[in-house]
Design an enzyme around this catalytic site. Structure first.
Site, mmCIF file in Angstrom:
data_model
loop_
_atom_site.group_PDB
_atom_site.id
_atom_site.type_symbol
_atom_site.label_atom_id
_atom_site.label_comp_id
_atom_site.label_asym_id
_atom_site.label_seq_id
_atom_site.Cartn_x
_atom_site.Cartn_y
_atom_site.Cartn_z
ATOM 1 C CE LYS A 78 43.264 35.521 28.611
ATOM 2 N NZ LYS A 78 42.686 36.623 29.412
ATOM 3 C CG ASP A 108 48.005 39.746 31.344
ATOM 4 O OD1 ASP A 108 47.647 40.216 32.435
ATOM 5 O OD2 ASP A 108 47.320 39.846 30.309
ATOM 6 C CE LYS A 134 46.491 42.780 35.536
ATOM 7 N NZ LYS A 134 45.671 43.476 34.534
ATOM 8 N NE ARG A 194 47.913 36.771 37.226
ATOM 9 C CZ ARG A 194 47.466 36.984 35.994
ATOM 10 N NH1 ARG A 194 47.948 37.997 35.275
ATOM 11 N NH2 ARG A 194 46.561 36.190 35.474
#
Ligand code: S3P
Length: 423
Positions: free
Chosen positions: A5, A307, A334, A338
Site C-alpha cells: 500500500k 501496522d 490509527k 487499535r
C-alpha cells in the site's frame, strides 16, 4: 500478496510529478490507493488502469500540479491525506480535503506544523482535545521555504509530507529522524532521480532533499505488502496442521519487524527465493503451525511493524504465557484506537487481554482454541476486521465481525484468499 500500500501510493504520486510515462505493475487496487489516483487526476495527471495491477501515469512535472476543481475525497486513507497535503503545500494550489468518519478523527496537526513552517496556510476542523482534523483547507506557498525539521513522532507520513513539499521548494529541505521509519519515500525519490541523501549522525537519520527537482519517469514493480501478509503469517502459525507458502512478501528492514517478533515467539518461518523487486527486498515465506510462546516485545521494534500489532495480538492470544507490549501510543491514532479496539474485540472472542496506556498485555491459551463469539466492532478499521477473522479461524465457535467492508481499503482479495487457504 497484493501490492504494498505505501509503495503504491508513492508510485502514483511520483509518477504524477515526472514528465512522461511511468508504468506501474503490481499496484494495490485498494480504496486507499484509488483515492490517491483520483486526487492526482484532479490535479492534472493522467492516471490510467490498463490491466490487473497495471497502471500508466503521465505526469505533469514538479511545480505544475493544477488546482483541483472540487474538494479531494480521501476516504479512509491517512497516507493519501498527509502525503498529498505535503505536495499541495509547495504548489500554488488551494484545496479542501475531506474523508470518512474514521479519517476525520485523526490528527493532522503533525503535518500542519512543519508545512506551516514552509509557508503553507491551513484552516482545519477541531477534533477531540483541540486536535486539528479533516475537513481542512490547504493554501500552498509558492515558493515555499526550505526547513530543517526533527520529527517529534516516529511517522513515515510526516517525514514523507515534508520531503514531498521539499520537492518543489527552492534549496535543501532536511528531515531528521530520531527513530527510523519506513523508507519507501527515500528509495523511490532517488529512483525517480531526485537529489536525496541520507546520513547517520549521532544515532539519527538526517535526510536532505534538493528542491525544484526534475523527476524522470520510471517503470516500477510494486512488491507484495508485508502488512497484508501478516494476517496469513499469523493464521498459519496458530491454526493446527497449517503449512502455507506466502508468495511475494516485501521484507524491507523498516517493515519486517513482525517476522522477527513472530520468530522470537517460536514461529517457524522460512524465507525462500530472496530477491529484489522494485528496489525492495522480497521473499516467499514458508510458514508452519508452531507452538508460540509469549514474550515482552521490545518497543524499539514498533516502528518497523506499526501496522502489524492487531495481528500480533491475535498470535499472542494463542501463545503459551504472557505477551507484553509497550510504547504503542501511536496505535491510538490509527484508523481506530487499535489498543482499545483490539482489547474489546479479543475479549469478546474469548481471549484474556488487559489494556494499558501504551499497549496490551495478553495471556495466551497455550494453543487451545479461543471460545469465539462477537459480534466484534471494526470501527471502520480494515486491520481490526482482518485480525478478528484470523482469530475466528483459531476459535471453537467462530468470531462474528460486524463490518467487513473496510477490508477493501487495503486488501480487496482478503476474503477470497482466506477461503482458498482454509478450504
Ligand atoms: C504509512 C506510515 C504509517 C503506517 C501507515 C502507512 C506510510 O503511518 O501506519 O499505514 O505509507 O507512510 P505513520 O506515519 O502515521 O506511522
Amino acid at each position: 500478496m497484493p501490492g504494498d500500500k505505501s509503495i503504491s501510493h508513492r508510485s502514483i504520486m511520483l509518477g504524477a510529478l515526472a514528465v512522461g510515462e511511468t508504468r506501474v505493475s503490481g499496484l494495490l487496487e485498494g480504496e486507499d490507493v484509488l483515492a490517491t489516483a483520483a486526487a492526482m487526476r484532479a490535479m492534472g495527471a493522467q492516471v490510467e488502469r490498463i490491466g490487473d495491477g497495471e497502471w500508466l501515469i503521465h505526469g505533469v512535472g514538479v511545480g505544475a500540479l493544477l488546482q483541483p476543481e472540487a474538494p479531494l475525497d480521501m476516504g479512509n486513507s491517512g497516507t493519501s491525506t498527509r502525503l498529498l497535503m505535503g505536495l499541495v503545500a509547495s504548489h500554488a494550489i488551494e484545496t479542501r480535503f475531506f474523508g470518512d468518519a474514521s479519517l476525520s478523527k485523526r490528527p493532522m496537526g503533525r503535518v500542519i506544523e512543519p508545512l506551516s513552517q514552509m509557508g503553507a496556510a491551513f484552516e482545519a476542523s477541531e477534533g477531540a482535545n483541540g486536535s486539528k482534523t479533516l475537513p481542512l483547507t490547504v493554501r500552498g506557498a509558492n515558493p515555499a521555504v526550505p526547513i530543517e525539521y526533527r520529527l517529534p513522532v516516529a511517522s513515515a507520513q510526516v517525514k514523507s509530507a515534508v520531503l514531498l513539499a521539499g520537492l518543489n521548494t527552492p534549496g535543501i529541505t532536511t528531515v531528521i529522524e530520531p527513530v527510523p521509519t519506513r523508507d519507501h519515500s527515500e528509495r523511490m525519490l532517488r529512483g525517480f532521480g531526485a537529489e536525496l541523501d541520507v546520513e547517520e549522525a549521532g544515532g539519527e537519520r538526517v535526510i536532505r532533499i534538493r528542491g525544484e527537482a526534475e523527476l524522470r519517469p520510471q517503470t516500477i514493480a510494486v512488491p507484495g505488502d508485508p502488512s497484508s501478509a501478516a494476517f496469513f503469517l499469523v493464521a498459519a502459525l496458530v491454526v493446527p496442521g497449517s503449512e502455507l507458502t506466502i508468495e511475494n512478501v516485501g521484507l524491507n528492514p523498516t517493515r519486517a519487524g513482525i517476522v522477527e517478533v513472530l520468530r522470537q515467539m517460536g514461529g517457524d518461518i522460512t524465507e525462500i527465493n530472496r530477491r529484489e523487486v522494485g528496489g525492495e527486498p522480497v521473499a516467499d515465506l514458508l510458514v508452519r503451525h508452531s507452538a508460540l510462546k509469549g514474550i515482552a516485545v521490545d518497543p524499539a521494534i514498533a516502528p518497523s511493524m506499526i501496522d502489524e500489532f492487531p495481528a500480533l495480538f491475535v498470535a499472542a492470544s494463542l501463545a503459551e504465557g504472557t505477551t507484553v507490549t509497550t510504547g504503542l501510543e501511536e496505535l491510538r491514532v490509527k484508523e481506530s484506537d487499535r489498543i482499545t479496539a483490539m482489547a474489546e474485540a479479543l475479549a469478546l472472542a474469548g481471549a484474556r487481554v488487559r489494556e494499558t496506556e501504551d499497549g496490551l498485555i495478553v495471556e495466551g491459551t497455550g494453543g487451545a482454541l479461543l471460545a469465539g463469539g462477537g459480534p466484534v466492532t471494526t470501527h471502520l478499521d480494515h486491520r481490526i476486521a482482518m485480525s478478528l477473522a484470523v482469530a475466528g479461524l483459531a476459535s471453537r465457535d467462530g468470531v462474528e465481525v460486524d463490518d467487513t467492508r473496510p477490508i477493501a481499503t487495503s486488501f480487496p482479495q482478503f476474503e477470497a484468499l482466506l477461503d482458498e487457504v482454509t478450504r
